[in-house]
Design a protein around this motif. Structure first.
Motif, short mmCIF file in Angstrom:
data_model
loop_
_atom_site.label_atom_id
_atom_site.label_comp_id
_atom_site.label_asym_id
_atom_site.label_seq_id
_atom_site.Cartn_x
_atom_site.Cartn_y
_atom_site.Cartn_z
N PRO A 228 14.57 77.76 3.28
CA PRO A 228 15.05 76.89 4.13
C PRO A 228 15.76 76.76 4.23
CG PRO A 228 15.16 77.05 1.21
CD PRO A 228 14.66 78.43 1.87
N PRO A 229 16.01 75.63 6.07
CA PRO A 229 17.15 75.59 6.00
C PRO A 229 18.18 75.39 5.76
CG PRO A 229 15.73 73.86 6.83
CD PRO A 229 15.18 75.22 6.26
N VAL A 230 19.55 75.15 5.99
CA VAL A 230 20.82 75.25 5.23
C VAL A 230 21.48 72.91 5.73
CG1 VAL A 230 22.39 76.49 5.27
CG2 VAL A 230 22.88 75.90 7.04
N SER A 231 20.57 72.96 7.09
CA SER A 231 20.75 71.67 7.13
C SER A 231 19.48 71.09 7.72
CB SER A 231 22.01 71.61 7.79
OG SER A 231 22.38 70.23 8.54
N VAL A 232 19.63 69.70 6.84
CA VAL A 232 18.09 69.50 7.86
C VAL A 232 18.58 67.41 8.15
CG1 VAL A 232 16.12 68.64 7.37
CG2 VAL A 232 16.79 70.72 6.19
N LEU A 233 18.83 67.31 9.25
CA LEU A 233 18.89 65.52 9.99
C LEU A 233 17.72 65.45 10.70
CD1 LEU A 233 22.76 66.99 10.82
CD2 LEU A 233 21.99 65.32 9.24
N PHE A 234 17.80 64.08 10.97
CA PHE A 234 17.10 63.32 11.06
C PHE A 234 17.84 62.05 11.82
CE2 PHE A 234 14.65 59.25 12.70
CZ PHE A 234 13.01 59.72 12.75
N SER A 235 17.10 61.85 13.88
CA SER A 235 17.71 61.04 14.68
C SER A 235 16.71 60.09 15.52
CB SER A 235 18.72 61.57 15.26
OG SER A 235 19.56 59.89 16.63
N PRO A 236 17.21 58.59 15.18
CA PRO A 236 15.71 58.13 15.87
C PRO A 236 15.37 58.65 17.08
CG PRO A 236 17.64 56.55 14.92
CD PRO A 236 17.75 57.98 14.15
N GLY A 237 17.29 58.47 18.05
CA GLY A 237 17.15 59.25 18.78
C GLY A 237 18.07 58.73 19.76
N VAL A 238 18.31 58.52 21.43
CA VAL A 238 19.55 58.76 22.59
C VAL A 238 18.38 58.44 23.40
CG1 VAL A 238 21.72 59.18 20.96
CG2 VAL A 238 20.27 60.99 22.51
N ASP A 239 19.57 57.26 24.00
CA ASP A 239 18.21 56.91 25.25
C ASP A 239 19.40 56.67 26.61
OD1 ASP A 239 16.66 56.13 24.19
OD2 ASP A 239 16.21 53.58 24.69
N GLY A 240 18.78 57.50 27.16
CA GLY A 240 19.80 57.28 28.56
C GLY A 240 20.60 58.83 28.50
N VAL A 241 19.80 59.65 28.48
CA VAL A 241 20.82 60.89 28.28
C VAL A 241 20.72 61.75 29.81
CG1 VAL A 241 20.55 63.83 26.96
CG2 VAL A 241 19.75 62.09 26.29
N ARG A 242 21.24 61.96 30.07
CA ARG A 242 22.06 62.60 31.56
C ARG A 242 21.81 64.07 31.11
NH1 ARG A 242 24.46 57.49 31.57
NH2 ARG A 242 23.84 56.22 33.90
N ILE A 243 21.47 64.63 31.93
CA ILE A 243 22.02 65.72 32.44
C ILE A 243 22.72 66.85 33.37
CG2 ILE A 243 21.36 68.64 31.68
CD1 ILE A 243 18.59 66.85 29.85
N GLY A 244 23.56 67.17 33.78
CA GLY A 244 24.21 67.43 35.19
C GLY A 244 23.61 68.53 35.48
N PRO A 245 24.21 69.30 37.00
CA PRO A 245 23.62 69.55 37.66
C PRO A 245 24.50 71.35 36.91
CG PRO A 245 25.25 68.75 38.95
CD PRO A 245 24.75 67.92 37.87
N PRO A 246 24.12 72.74 37.14
CA PRO A 246 24.66 73.53 37.04
C PRO A 246 25.89 73.57 37.96
CG PRO A 246 22.07 74.46 37.46
CD PRO A 246 22.99 72.79 37.88
N ALA A 247 26.80 74.18 36.54
CA ALA A 247 28.36 74.53 38.19
C ALA A 247 28.92 75.34 37.12
CB ALA A 247 29.33 73.63 36.85
#
Length: 247
Positions: A228-247
């Motif tokens: 079994p995993p050592v950590s189990v978590l849940f999140s309802p989530g986040v909106d407006g996630v931004r992923i930037g260009p590779p640098a």
């Protein structure tokens, strides 16, 4: 004296912070991440090190590093500053990831596998070198139960996860370490690049793992992960996630 994998005394790692330390603007991609399950196992740094791209090493917490299986729903994907894609941009996804730090001290994740429930996003990301596969991915959240079911269409890999979601909680050091990740390290043909990620801090809940059955970690190159995993978590989530260009 030989160095431990992940140990580099000449580099100061950036702090682990609940909020992003840098901007991801202009965003290459915007998304909402919903109904997120975080499952984590301890792995030895010498197991993780050969799986990371050049210029990075395992990021350590108290001498340990981790493998994560993350399952979620993507929604309202909007590439290159355009409007959200109504159907194509919403789908289930799961990923297997490791935790990395680079020569500038930036912490991030390295994806060993990603499974997406839409063919075109999977193919598009795969052309960029990301290890995407097309899969059937179903996420169902009713009351305090959230379940995830995945069957990879190309090759044999599966996951079945059922969580009972508990109360909201503040993360402890381990939980912050594996969730507060503000970038991705990725190998392109000539070098290793870093893409910043920006969103509000995760709202995290305790979660009970009612059922799990998966071979995604073994297929991704981690056959020694078991139990079994050592950590189990849940999140309802986040909106407006931004992923930037590779640098």
């Amino acid at each position: 004296m030989p160095r431990r994998p992940g140990h580099s005394p000449g580099v100061q790692r950036e702090p682990v912070t609940a909020a992003p330390p840098r901007s991801a603007r202009p965003a290459l991609l915007r998304q909402d991440w919903r109904d997120v399950a975080f499952l984590h196992w301890v792995i030895r740094p010498e197991v993780a090190a050969p799986l990371l791209p050049p210029g990075t090493r395992p990021d350590l917490l108290d001498g340990r590093t981790f493998a994560g299986l993350i399952a979620l729903r993507m929604a309202h994907t909007a590439p290159l500053g355009g409007p959200p894609l109504p159907w194509l941009g919403s789908f289930g996804q799961a990923n297997v990831r490791l935790y990395s730090v680079d020569e500038d001290g930036r912490r991030g994740v390295v994806f060993l596998s990603l499974d997406a429930g839409r063919l075109l996003p999977a193919l598009t990301a795969r052309t960029a070198g990301l290890p995407y596969s097309w899969a059937q991915v179903h996420v169902r959240h009713v009351g305090d139960r959230c379940s995830y079911h995945l069957d990879r269409r190309t090759g044999r890999a599966h996951a079945s996860i059922d969580l009972r979601v508990g109360p909201r909680q503040e993360p402890d050091p381990l939980e912050l370490f594996v969730t507060a990740r503000w970038g991705m390290h990725h190998r392109v043909p000539t070098r290793t690049v870093y893409a910043a990620v920006e969103h509000r801090p995760w709202p995290l809940h305790a979660a009970e793992l009612v059922h799990w059955d998966t071979d995604l970690l073994a297929v991704a190159g981690l056959p020694e992960v078991s139990g079994p995993p050592v950590s189990v978590l849940f999140s309802p989530g986040v909106d407006g996630v931004r992923i930037g260009p590779p640098a």
